[in-house]
Write a protein that holds these residues in place. Structure first.
Motif, PDB file in Angstrom:
ATOM      1  N   ASN A 173       0.864  -1.179   0.000  1.00 10.55           N
ATOM      2  CA  ASN A 173       0.000   0.000   0.000  1.00 10.55           C
ATOM      3  C   ASN A 173       0.903   1.232   0.000  1.00 10.55           C
ATOM      4  O   ASN A 173       1.444   1.618   1.022  1.00 10.55           O
ATOM      5  CB  ASN A 173      -0.907  -0.014   1.230  1.00 10.55           C
ATOM      6  CG  ASN A 173      -1.639   1.310   1.409  1.00 10.55           C
ATOM      7  OD1 ASN A 173      -1.972   1.984   0.438  1.00 10.55           O
ATOM      8  ND2 ASN A 173      -1.878   1.682   2.660  1.00 10.55           N
ATOM      9  N   ASP A 174       1.059   1.834  -1.180  1.00  5.06           N
ATOM     10  CA  ASP A 174       1.996   2.943  -1.331  1.00  5.06           C
ATOM     11  C   ASP A 174       1.262   4.289  -1.308  1.00  5.06           C
ATOM     12  O   ASP A 174       0.654   4.707  -2.287  1.00  5.06           O
ATOM     13  CB  ASP A 174       2.777   2.797  -2.649  1.00  5.06           C
ATOM     14  CG  ASP A 174       3.892   3.836  -2.781  1.00  5.06           C
ATOM     15  OD1 ASP A 174       4.042   4.671  -1.860  1.00  5.06           O
ATOM     16  OD2 ASP A 174       4.600   3.808  -3.797  1.00  5.06           O
ATOM     17  N   SER A 175       1.307   4.945  -0.145  1.00  3.54           N
ATOM     18  CA  SER A 175       0.842   6.328  -0.006  1.00  3.54           C
ATOM     19  C   SER A 175      -0.637   6.522  -0.328  1.00  3.54           C
ATOM     20  O   SER A 175      -1.040   7.613  -0.752  1.00  3.54           O
ATOM     21  CB  SER A 175       1.683   7.256  -0.898  1.00  3.54           C
ATOM     22  OG  SER A 175       3.059   7.062  -0.708  1.00  3.54           O
ATOM     23  N   ASN A 234      -9.331   3.877   1.275  1.00  5.92           N
ATOM     24  CA  ASN A 234      -9.502   2.792   2.249  1.00  5.92           C
ATOM     25  C   ASN A 234      -8.628   1.573   1.967  1.00  5.92           C
ATOM     26  O   ASN A 234      -8.901   0.480   2.461  1.00  5.92           O
ATOM     27  CB  ASN A 234     -10.972   2.361   2.287  1.00  5.92           C
ATOM     28  CG  ASN A 234     -11.464   1.846   0.933  1.00  5.92           C
ATOM     29  OD1 ASN A 234     -10.831   2.089  -0.099  1.00  5.92           O
ATOM     30  ND2 ASN A 234     -12.598   1.172   0.932  1.00  5.92           N
ATOM     31  N   THR A 235      -7.575   1.749   1.183  1.00  2.63           N
ATOM     32  CA  THR A 235      -6.690   0.631   0.844  1.00  2.63           C
ATOM     33  C   THR A 235      -6.130  -0.058   2.087  1.00  2.63           C
ATOM     34  O   THR A 235      -6.112  -1.290   2.174  1.00  2.63           O
ATOM     35  CB  THR A 235      -5.531   1.114  -0.045  1.00  2.63           C
ATOM     36  OG1 THR A 235      -6.036   1.521  -1.322  1.00  2.63           O
ATOM     37  CG2 THR A 235      -4.510   0.009  -0.260  1.00  2.63           C
ATOM     38  N   LYS A 236      -5.676   0.716   3.057  1.00  2.30           N
ATOM     39  CA  LYS A 236      -5.089   0.132   4.268  1.00  2.30           C
ATOM     40  C   LYS A 236      -6.101  -0.735   5.004  1.00  2.30           C
ATOM     41  O   LYS A 236      -5.778  -1.857   5.429  1.00  2.30           O
ATOM     42  CB  LYS A 236      -4.576   1.236   5.196  1.00  2.30           C
ATOM     43  CG  LYS A 236      -3.939   0.702   6.472  1.00  2.30           C
ATOM     44  CD  LYS A 236      -3.442   1.841   7.355  1.00  2.30           C
ATOM     45  CE  LYS A 236      -2.853   1.290   8.650  1.00  2.30           C
ATOM     46  NZ  LYS A 236      -2.388   2.390   9.557  1.00  2.30           N
ATOM     47  N   TYR A 276       2.001  -4.393   3.611  1.00  3.35           N
ATOM     48  CA  TYR A 276       3.043  -3.439   3.979  1.00  3.35           C
ATOM     49  C   TYR A 276       2.574  -2.049   3.568  1.00  3.35           C
ATOM     50  O   TYR A 276       2.210  -1.821   2.409  1.00  3.35           O
ATOM     51  CB  TYR A 276       4.361  -3.764   3.276  1.00  3.35           C
ATOM     52  CG  TYR A 276       4.975  -5.076   3.703  1.00  3.35           C
ATOM     53  CD1 TYR A 276       5.849  -5.141   4.783  1.00  3.35           C
ATOM     54  CD2 TYR A 276       4.674  -6.255   3.014  1.00  3.35           C
ATOM     55  CE1 TYR A 276       6.409  -6.357   5.174  1.00  3.35           C
ATOM     56  CE2 TYR A 276       5.226  -7.467   3.395  1.00  3.35           C
ATOM     57  CZ  TYR A 276       6.093  -7.514   4.478  1.00  3.35           C
ATOM     58  OH  TYR A 276       6.639  -8.712   4.858  1.00  3.35           O
ATOM     59  N   ASN A 277       2.564  -1.129   4.527  1.00  2.92           N
ATOM     60  CA  ASN A 277       2.183   0.254   4.254  1.00  2.92           C
ATOM     61  C   ASN A 277       3.445   1.102   4.119  1.00  2.92           C
ATOM     62  O   ASN A 277       4.225   1.221   5.073  1.00  2.92           O
ATOM     63  CB  ASN A 277       1.299   0.791   5.380  1.00  2.92           C
ATOM     64  CG  ASN A 277      -0.005   0.028   5.507  1.00  2.92           C
ATOM     65  OD1 ASN A 277      -0.801  -0.022   4.582  1.00  2.92           O
ATOM     66  ND2 ASN A 277      -0.216  -0.586   6.667  1.00  2.92           N
TER      67      ASN A 277
END
Length: 222
Positions: A37-39, A43-45, A61-62
């Motif tokens: 999850n890039d930046s 609600n991706t996280k 991985y954030n």
């Protein structure tokens, strides 16, 4: 077994379908799914956390790379499988995606690819894009960047994805593979990857994309 790296930046709307399609593949062929999850500011996280709790093989991985190539390299470094594939979070695959490649991973190949099914979000029209470039001995024919399957060792050999590129990192990766005569490539006449065309596609910035393409070609050919 194959490790899958899924890169997501504000594609939370598409991510569930992507992950569900991957999990429908035969589990004995699936090593893990690594979500980067890039930046994202959507609600991706939350979605990534939900799926990582639901499935043991999914890891989240954030990161704050703000770079597709950096996210991809990070995900591949984390991969534990001998073979890796990169899947875009807004795309999805059939339940035969992994099985379509698995037999060839047992042979002496380094890089595998098949055809792509392009899906138009406005019309839901599906079109198979034939990627049989094996007969071409040139640089300007290359497969869709995501959905290819390659050895992690190959990624190390050619130095990974170019983190200085915002566009066309997949093309640069392909050209570096083509230049290395010690690598064995194979095209498979299968179509199990669904490439979605929609209003949020990063690749729609054609001016910057095509300019970068010229630079990448010149760098790798001259």
């Amino acid at each position: 077994m194959i490790s899958i790296v899924v890169i997501c930046h504000n594609y939370g709307t598409f991510l569930p379908r992507c992950l569900e399609s991957l999990m429908k593949n035969k589990q004995r062929y699936l090593k893990e799914i690594i979500i980067i999850n890039d930046s994202s500011s959507d609600n991706t996280k939350d979605i990534g956390e939900k799926y990582s709790r639901k499935y043991k093989k999914i890891k989240l991985y954030n990161k704050r790379f703000k770079s597709l190539s950096k996210s991809t390299n990070f995900g591949i470094r984390k991969a534990k499988g001998e073979w890796v594939t990169k899947i875009d979070a807004d795309d999805y695959v059939s339940q035969n995606f992994l099985s379509g490649f698995i037999k060839e991973t047992k042979k002496n190949f380094d890089f595998l690819w098949g055809n792509v099914i392009k899906v138009d979000e406005n019309t839901n029209k599906k079109e198979i894009i034939n990627q049989n470039f094996s007969k071409y001995n040139n640089f300007y024919k290359y497969p869709h960047g995501s959905g290819t399957v390659f050895k992690k060792k190959l990624w190390k050999t050619i130095g990974g994805f170019n983190e200085n590129l915002f566009y066309q990192d997949d093309l640069d990766f392909w050209l570096k593979i083509k230049k290395n005569k010690n690598l064995s490539l194979k095209y498979l006449n299968v179509a199990n990857y669904y490439y979605r065309r929609h209003s949020k596609n990063m690749s729609k910035n054609l001016i910057k994309k095509n300019f970068t393409k010229i630079i990448v070609f010149l760098k790798n050919i001259l």
